[in-house]
Design an enzyme around this catalytic site. Structure first.
Site, PDB file in Angstrom:
ATOM      1  N   TYR A 234      -4.205  -9.796   4.017  1.00  0.00           N
ATOM      2  CA  TYR A 234      -4.379  -8.366   4.284  1.00  0.00           C
ATOM      3  C   TYR A 234      -4.074  -8.115   5.763  1.00  0.00           C
ATOM      4  O   TYR A 234      -4.864  -8.458   6.637  1.00  0.00           O
ATOM      5  CB  TYR A 234      -5.818  -7.946   3.960  1.00  0.00           C
ATOM      6  CG  TYR A 234      -6.154  -7.978   2.497  1.00  0.00           C
ATOM      7  CD1 TYR A 234      -5.678  -6.996   1.623  1.00  0.00           C
ATOM      8  CD2 TYR A 234      -6.953  -8.980   1.973  1.00  0.00           C
ATOM      9  CE1 TYR A 234      -5.997  -7.019   0.274  1.00  0.00           C
ATOM     10  CE2 TYR A 234      -7.282  -9.010   0.617  1.00  0.00           C
ATOM     11  CZ  TYR A 234      -6.802  -8.019  -0.222  1.00  0.00           C
ATOM     12  OH  TYR A 234      -7.120  -8.041  -1.558  1.00  0.00           O
TER      13      TYR A 234
ATOM     14  N   ASP B 130       0.838  -1.195   0.000  1.00  0.00           N
ATOM     15  CA  ASP B 130       0.000   0.000   0.000  1.00  0.00           C
ATOM     16  C   ASP B 130       0.872   1.244   0.000  1.00  0.00           C
ATOM     17  O   ASP B 130       2.036   1.218   0.402  1.00  0.00           O
ATOM     18  CB  ASP B 130      -0.886   0.033   1.247  1.00  0.00           C
ATOM     19  CG  ASP B 130      -1.979  -1.023   1.187  1.00  0.00           C
ATOM     20  OD1 ASP B 130      -2.313  -1.447   0.073  1.00  0.00           O
ATOM     21  OD2 ASP B 130      -2.474  -1.411   2.255  1.00  0.00           O
TER      22      ASP B 130
ATOM     23  N   TYR C 297       6.116  -8.997   8.053  1.00  0.00           N
ATOM     24  CA  TYR C 297       5.755  -7.601   8.249  1.00  0.00           C
ATOM     25  C   TYR C 297       6.081  -7.185   9.664  1.00  0.00           C
ATOM     26  O   TYR C 297       6.147  -8.006  10.581  1.00  0.00           O
ATOM     27  CB  TYR C 297       4.242  -7.406   8.067  1.00  0.00           C
ATOM     28  CG  TYR C 297       3.723  -7.640   6.683  1.00  0.00           C
ATOM     29  CD1 TYR C 297       3.598  -6.584   5.786  1.00  0.00           C
ATOM     30  CD2 TYR C 297       3.330  -8.904   6.287  1.00  0.00           C
ATOM     31  CE1 TYR C 297       3.087  -6.790   4.520  1.00  0.00           C
ATOM     32  CE2 TYR C 297       2.821  -9.124   5.020  1.00  0.00           C
ATOM     33  CZ  TYR C 297       2.704  -8.059   4.143  1.00  0.00           C
ATOM     34  OH  TYR C 297       2.196  -8.266   2.891  1.00  0.00           O
TER      35      TYR C 297
END
Lengths: 533, 181
Positions: free
Chosen positions: A488, A325, A393
C-alpha cells in the site's frame, strides 16, 4: 457372440433399429447412418460383413430400392415408438425436433457444432430393463457394451441436424459450439415412480433430507436406484412383467440450448483519470462514479459482438492483474487485463479489434493500444501476475513538517524539501546490503479498507526508492518506488496513523503526505504473444 | 503520449491533512458528568471509528508524566484479537466500556470510555511505549483505539454527538460562561 438372436430379441421387445445396434455395442458412426439397412443385412446374412464401413456403404447403394419398397417417411404410429430410446433415434420423430432448431437466430459464425442431448430420465430405466432381459436371455451378454444413447443420437440425429442447420458435426472436444436438445416425456416422473418401491431406502432417505435433496428424481438418483435392480424385482411391477411398457406419448423437444465456448481478449489499459474506478463502484446499491475502466472497455466490445446492453453484465467478464485506486492513474504500458466473452457469436477481425481500441481511447479516460485473442491457459499468467509481479509507482509527496535534521531558524516557516532530505530518502534502507529489497515494511491493513478486509500485518518489500526535488515547488518532491505486489503505497508515504512501519517520514524525521499517485509500470509480460497485425 | 505527475498538483493552500481527508470528527463533552472529560471520535467515511481525547480534555492541561494502562479489571484490551472481514472475536464495547486508564505518578488516574457501541478492532499499541503520542498527535498517530460498529449504530452515534462546529460553539459559550462566574 451371434448378433442375430440379440437383434431379434431387442426387436421383439420393441426396440428400433438404432437401439438394436446400441445393444450390440456397435460404436462405428457410419453404421448408425442407416441403421435399418445394417440391421436387415445382419438378419439376412446371419453375420455382418467383414467390416462395418463396407456394409454401411453398401447399404447406401441399396437405399433407394428399399425406400421404394417401404417409405420411411410414413407417419409413425405410437405403437411403433421404440421402447428404449422412446423415439429419439427414429427418423419419424425428427421433423418435430428440426422445427425446434432456431440456432441461426443467435448468428454463430463457426462452421462446426457438437450435438448434445438431454434425454428423459426414464430412458435410463428402460435401458436397464432391456439389459436385464438380455442378460437373462443370453448368459454371455456383456452389459457394458451398450452404446450410450447420446453417442447414437449424435451419429443418427446429429448427422441430419448438420444438414438442417448448415454446419458440420464435430465432437464436443473440437467444436466450440454445443447445441443441446432438451427432451421431455410427459410421463417421465410417473414412470420413475416405480423406483420408489424398487429402491425404497434410497428415496426414503431423500425425502427425509428435503433440504439436501430438493428433487426426488435426478439422473444420479435414478442411476443409483438402478444399480442393484434385478429382473425379478422389475418383473414384479405392473406393466413390466412381460416386457417394457409401450411409449404412449410423444417425447417433445422443449428447448434447444446453444452455447459457444468463451473467448478471451487480452490487452493492457492505461487509465488517465483520477475519478475513474476500475470496476463499477457501488455503495449500498448506489453507484459512486458515472463510469469505470471496465465499462469503457466493455462498451465497444459489446457492440462489436452484438451484445445487448442488458446482457453485457452476464456476457462479459473483466479480469486484470490487480487494480488501482479510483484516484490513481495507470500510465506507462498500462495494466494487463482480459475480457471473457461468454457464448460469443463470432471471432472479431484484427480490424475490428483495432476499432475497439480506438473507441476505448476516444473516451480520453482509458487507452488500450492493442487487443488480441488469448487462451484460457494464458489467463493463469494474468492471475499469477497478480501475486508475483512487482510494480513501479510515481508519487507526488509533500513535506508537512520540518525535519528533525533541519536547522530551523524560524519554526513557523514553511517546511522545505532539502538536498539532505533527498539524500536521506535515496539512501534509506533497513535491510542488509546483500538483500534484494532495500526496505522491508510491516503494514497493518490500512484504515481505509479495514471495514471490508481482515486486520492483518503484512510484510512488504521495496526494491527501489528515488526521490527528486521539484525546483518550482519547494515543499514537494516526487518519488519513484518499485515494490512487491500488494504494497500500500499511500500508507507507506503517510504512515496510516503509524500503522505502517517504517514509513517514509521516518527516513527524514518529518511528517510527509501524498498528493497524487500514478502506477508507472506493471512488470508483467502480457499478453503473451503480441501479434501486431 | 507523456503524462506527467506534475499535471495533477492539487492546490497546496487548500491541502487537507490525512485526518481531515478521511475522517469527520465528533465530540462528547463532560462524559460521566466529569467537567472537561471530553472525548473525540473520528469517523472514517467507511464507518471505522477512532477513539481519542478531544483537545478540550483536561488531560492536555496537565503536564505530569503519565502511563496508559489497557488492563481494565480482568479485561486486557491489548490481548484483543479479531478474525476475518467481520472482525469476529473482538471485545464487545458499550458506550460505558473503559478502553484505557491514564495514570499519573501521583496515583491519580482517569478512565477513557469508548462512548459508543461496537467491536474493538485494534488498540494503538504504540501508546504503551510512547504515551507522549496521545498528547502530541491526538487526532492522528496518538489515537487510542479503532472501533467498528454496524452501519446503523455508527450513523446514529455520529448524529448524536457534536459535530466540529457545534463543538467549537459549545466550547466558546463554556469559556464565556466561565468568565462571567
Amino acid at each position: 457372440m451371434d448378433q442375430t438372436p440379440i437383434i431379434n430379441f431387442c426387436k421383439d421387445l420393441g426396440c428400433c433399429y438404432a437401439c438394436c445396434l446400441r445393444y450390440l455395442g456397435l460404436k462405428n458412426p457410419k453404421v448408425f447412418e442407416n441403421c435399418r439397412k445394417y440391421v436387415l443385412e445382419i438378419l439376412e446374412n446371419g453375420q455382418p460383413k467383414k467390416n462395418d464401413r463396407d456394409s454401411a456403404e453398401k447399404s447406401e447403394i441399396m437405399k433407394k430400392d428399399e425406400n421404394a419398397e417401404e417409405p420411411v417417411n410414413k407417419k409413425m404410429k405410437m405403437n411403433d415408438t421404440c421402447v428404449s430410446c422412446m423415439g429419439l433415434l427414429q427418423e419419424e420423430s425428427w421433423p418435430n425436433y428440426f422445427q425446434a432448431l432456431d440456432v441461426t437466430r443467435k448468428g454463430y459464425e463457426t462452421d462446426t457444432f457438437a450435438c448434445g442431448l438431454s434425454a428423459p430420465m426414464t430412458t435410463l430405466l428402460r435401458e436397464k430393463a432391456v439389459i436385464l432381459r438380455l442378460c437373462n436371455q443370453f448368459t454371455e451378454y456383456d452389459a457394458t457394451i451398450l452404446t450410450p444413447l447420446k453417442e447414437a443420437w449424435k451419429w443418427t440425429f446429429g448427422v441430419q441436424m448438420a444438414k438442417v442447420i448448415g454446419k458440420s458435426l464435430d465432437s464436443g472436444a473440437v467444436s466450440p459450439l454445443l447445441i443441446t436438445l432438451n427432451m421431455e416425456y410427459p410421463d417421465d416422473l410417473q414412470e420413475l415412480e416405480i423406483l420408489k418401491t424398487l429402491s425404497p431406502s434410497l428415496f426414503e432417505l431423500r425425502s427425509k433430507q428435503k433440504k439436501r435433496f430438493t428433487v426426488e428424481f435426478t439422473r444420479r438418483s435414478v442411476e443409483e436406484a438402478l444399480t442393484d435392480l434385478s429382473l425379478e424385482a422389475l418383473q414384479g411391477v405392473d406393466g413390466w412383467k412381460d416386457g417394457l411398457p409401450a411409449v404412449e406419448k410423444h417425447v417433445k423437444c422443449v428447448s434447444v440450448v446453444s452455447v459457444h465456448t468463451p473467448m478471451y481478449l487480452g490487452g493492457r489499459y492505461i487509465k488517465l483519470s483520477r475519478e475513474l474506478p476500475q470496476t463499477p463502484w457501488m455503495v449500498n446499491g448506489v453507484r459512486m462514479m458515472d463510469s469505470s475502466v471496465q465499462e469503457i472497455i466493455f462498451d465497444p466490445i459489446a457492440r462489436m459482438n452484438l451484445i445487448e446492453p442488458a446482457d453485457v453484465e452476464h456476457r462479459l467478464k473483466f479480469m486484470s492483474a490487480g487494480r488501482e485506486d479510483v484516484d490513481v492513474r495507470c500510465l506507462g504500458q498500462g495494466r494487463p487485463f482480459a475480457v471473457e466473452i461468454t457464448d460469443p457469436r463470432k471471432q472479431l477481425s484484427p480490424e475490428e479489434l483495432k476499432t475497439i481500441c480506438k473507441e476505448i481511447s476516444k473516451t480520453g479516460k482509458v487507452i488500450v493500444k492493442d487487443l488480441i485473442y488469448v487462451t484460457k491457459v494464458d489467463l493463469t499468467e494474468l492471475k499469477k501476475g497478480e501475486e508475483t509481479k512487482c510494480k513501479t509507482y510515481e508519487a507526488l509527496c509533500i513535506k508537512l513538517s520540518h525535519s528533525e535534521y533541519d536547522h530551523i531558524v524560524n519554526p513557523d516557516s514553511k517546511p522545505k524539501v532539502t538536498e539532505n532530505d533527498i539524500e536521506r530518502i535515496n539512501s534509506y534502507s533497513n535491510t542488509s546490503p546483500s538483500d534484494e529489497a532495500r526496505i522491508v515494511l510491516k503494514q497493518k491493513t490500512p484504515v481505509r479498507v479495514l471495514h471490508r478486509r481482515p486486520l492483518l500485518t503484512r510484510q512488504r518489500r521495496i526494491y527501489e526508492l528515488i526521490a527528486k526535488e521539484l525546483p518550482d515547488h519547494p515543499q514537494l518532491f516526487t518519488l519513484v518506488i518499485k515494490t512487491e505486489a500488494g504494497t500500500y503505497i499511500k500508507e507507506w508515504v503517510h504512515g496510516d496513523l503509524g500503522r505502517t512501519r517504517p514509513h517514509l517520514g521516518e527516513a527524514i524525521k518529518a511528517k510527509v503526505d501524498i498528493l497524487a499517485l500514478d502506477v508507472a509500470s506493471v512488470h508483467l509480460q502480457w499478453p503473451l504473444v503480441n501479434n501486431k497485425n | 503520449m507523456a503524462f506527467n505527475i506534475l499535471d495533477s498538483i492539487p492546490d497546496i493552500d487548500n491541502f487537507k491533512s490525512y485526518t481531515d481527508r478521511y475522517f469527520s470528527k465528533r465530540y462528547i463533552l463532560d462524559v460521566d458528568g466529569v467537567k472537561n472529560n471530553d472525548i473525540m471520535i473520528m469517523f472514517h467515511s467507511n464507518r471505522i471509528a477512532l477513539l481519542s481525547l478531544a483537545p478540550s480534555h483536561y488531560f492536555f492541561k496537565k503536564n505530569d508524566d503519565y502511563t496508559i494502562n489497557f488492563t481494565i479489571g480482568n479485561i486486557d484490551r491489548l490481548s484483543n484479537t479479531v478474525k476475518g472481514k467481520g472482525k469476529k472475536g473482538g471485545q464487545y464495547l458499550t458506550p460505558k466500556s473503559v478502553i484505557c486508564k491514564i495514570e499519573y505518578c501521583d496515583g491519580t488516574s482517569y478512565a477513557v470510555p469508548s462512548c459508543m457501541k461496537g467491536t474493538l478492532v485494534e488498540i494503538n499499541e504504540e501508546l504503551v511505549n510512547n504515551p507522549a503520542l496521545l498528547k502530541k498527535l491526538p487526532d492522528s498517530d496518538g489515537f487510542i483505539a479503532i472501533i467498528l460498529a454496524s452501519i446503523a449504530v455508527s450513523e446514529a452515534t455520529k448524529s448524536e454527538l457534536l459535530a466540529h462546529d457545534e463543538y467549537l460553539k459549545k466550547l466558546n459559550s463554556q469559556n464565556s460562561d466561565g468568565k462571567k462566574d
